[in-house]
Design an enzyme around this catalytic site. Structure first.
Site, PDB file in Angstrom:
ATOM      1  N   HIS A   1      -2.172   4.916  -3.857  1.00  0.00           N
ATOM      2  CA  HIS A   1      -2.584   5.478  -5.151  1.00  0.00           C
ATOM      3  C   HIS A   1      -2.054   6.903  -5.293  1.00  0.00           C
ATOM      4  O   HIS A   1      -1.527   7.286  -6.337  1.00  0.00           O
ATOM      5  CB  HIS A   1      -4.118   5.570  -5.246  1.00  0.00           C
ATOM      6  CG  HIS A   1      -4.840   4.270  -5.334  1.00  0.00           C
ATOM      7  ND1 HIS A   1      -5.896   3.970  -4.504  1.00  0.00           N
ATOM      8  CD2 HIS A   1      -4.687   3.205  -6.156  1.00  0.00           C
ATOM      9  CE1 HIS A   1      -6.378   2.770  -4.829  1.00  0.00           C
ATOM     10  NE2 HIS A   1      -5.649   2.284  -5.810  1.00  0.00           N
TER      11      HIS A   1
ATOM     12  N   LYS B   1     -14.578  -6.702  -9.463  1.00  0.00           N
ATOM     13  CA  LYS B   1     -14.964  -6.151  -8.158  1.00  0.00           C
ATOM     14  C   LYS B   1     -16.444  -5.780  -8.226  1.00  0.00           C
ATOM     15  O   LYS B   1     -16.807  -4.668  -8.611  1.00  0.00           O
ATOM     16  CB  LYS B   1     -14.084  -4.945  -7.818  1.00  0.00           C
ATOM     17  CG  LYS B   1     -12.611  -5.341  -7.726  1.00  0.00           C
ATOM     18  CD  LYS B   1     -11.699  -4.161  -7.479  1.00  0.00           C
ATOM     19  CE  LYS B   1     -10.248  -4.621  -7.370  1.00  0.00           C
ATOM     20  NZ  LYS B   1      -9.289  -3.509  -7.340  1.00  0.00           N
TER      21      LYS B   1
ATOM     22  N   ARG C   1       2.945  -3.268  -6.704  1.00  0.00           N
ATOM     23  CA  ARG C   1       3.356  -3.499  -5.312  1.00  0.00           C
ATOM     24  C   ARG C   1       4.207  -4.749  -5.164  1.00  0.00           C
ATOM     25  O   ARG C   1       5.142  -4.788  -4.394  1.00  0.00           O
ATOM     26  CB  ARG C   1       2.117  -3.622  -4.411  1.00  0.00           C
ATOM     27  CG  ARG C   1       1.432  -2.301  -4.156  1.00  0.00           C
ATOM     28  CD  ARG C   1       0.066  -2.521  -3.600  1.00  0.00           C
ATOM     29  NE  ARG C   1      -0.716  -3.359  -4.523  1.00  0.00           N
ATOM     30  CZ  ARG C   1      -1.994  -3.623  -4.390  1.00  0.00           C
ATOM     31  NH1 ARG C   1      -2.644  -3.149  -3.379  1.00  0.00           N
ATOM     32  NH2 ARG C   1      -2.634  -4.372  -5.264  1.00  0.00           N
TER      33      ARG C   1
ATOM     34  N   SER D   1      -7.082  -0.832  -1.569  1.00  0.00           N
ATOM     35  CA  SER D   1      -8.435  -0.362  -1.244  1.00  0.00           C
ATOM     36  C   SER D   1      -9.172  -1.425  -0.437  1.00  0.00           C
ATOM     37  O   SER D   1      -9.959  -1.097   0.453  1.00  0.00           O
ATOM     38  CB  SER D   1      -9.221  -0.049  -2.516  1.00  0.00           C
ATOM     39  OG  SER D   1      -8.616   1.002  -3.213  1.00  0.00           O
TER      40      SER D   1
END
Ligand code: PNS
Length: 164
Positions: free
Chosen positions: A17, A41, A91, A129
């Protein structure tokens, strides 16, 4: 003045990040990092306040970066910054599919909002994360995954989450 918004759940912020935020801060005059909710999440490790505090600490070295939080829609949040561009890191192809869909939804809500993608640095392609949270739960070494300044916060929090 060009403005970028870097949104994310940052639970917690990783070096991946930070790499995107730093690169964005070189392209735009001002960067607003926004800590947001991702409804998929559902059980975050850190509260929004804790995430906000960690992000603030790690971006304090970048003079044109500020930090904010919002519990609303990104496309609505962006309206307050005229001409702001949302910048996200990509990514892999799997990120692209999700981000492409998000971009279409956001465009529907706010057609003025533009989103740009920066490809992640090769050395952080594996990093997320959730990888950090998993490592922390097993007591793994977090160096090189997250900024040094927040390693202790994650270690401390992970004590409640430790697998063994
Ligand atoms: O770091 P993440 O979890 O990939 O970030 C995703 C985030 C928080 C940017 C995304 O979930 C988001 O934009 N949340 C705010 C609510 C929203 O606008 N959802 C998209 C339209 S339904």
């Amino acid at each position: 003045m060009s403005i970028a918004i870097c949104p994310g759940s940052f639970d917690p912020i990783t070096l991946g990040h930070l790499n995107i935020i730093r690169r964005t801060s070189r392209i735009f005059d001002r960067v607003v990092v926004c800590v947001m909710y991702n409804s998929s999440k559902t059980s975050p490790m850190f509260s929004v306040e804790e995430r906000l505090d960690m992000v603030k600490r790690v971006v304090s070295k970048y003079p044109n970066v500020t930090v904010d939080s919002s519990d609303g829609l990104l496309a609505e949040y962006a309206r307050q910054f005229e001409g702001a561009v949302v910048v996200k890191g990509l990514r892999a192809a799997s990120d692209f599919e999700y981000e492409f869909q998000m971009n279409l939804i956001n465009k529907k809500i706010n057609p003025e909002m533009e989103t740009m993608f920066l490809t992640s640095s090769g050395k952080y392609t594996f990093l997320s994360s959730s990888v950090v949270r998993e490592m922390a739960r097993y007591g793994g070494d977090l160096k090189g995954l997250v900024p040094d300044e927040i390693i202790e916060d994650i270690r401390e929090k992970a004590k409640q989450w430790r697998v063994h």
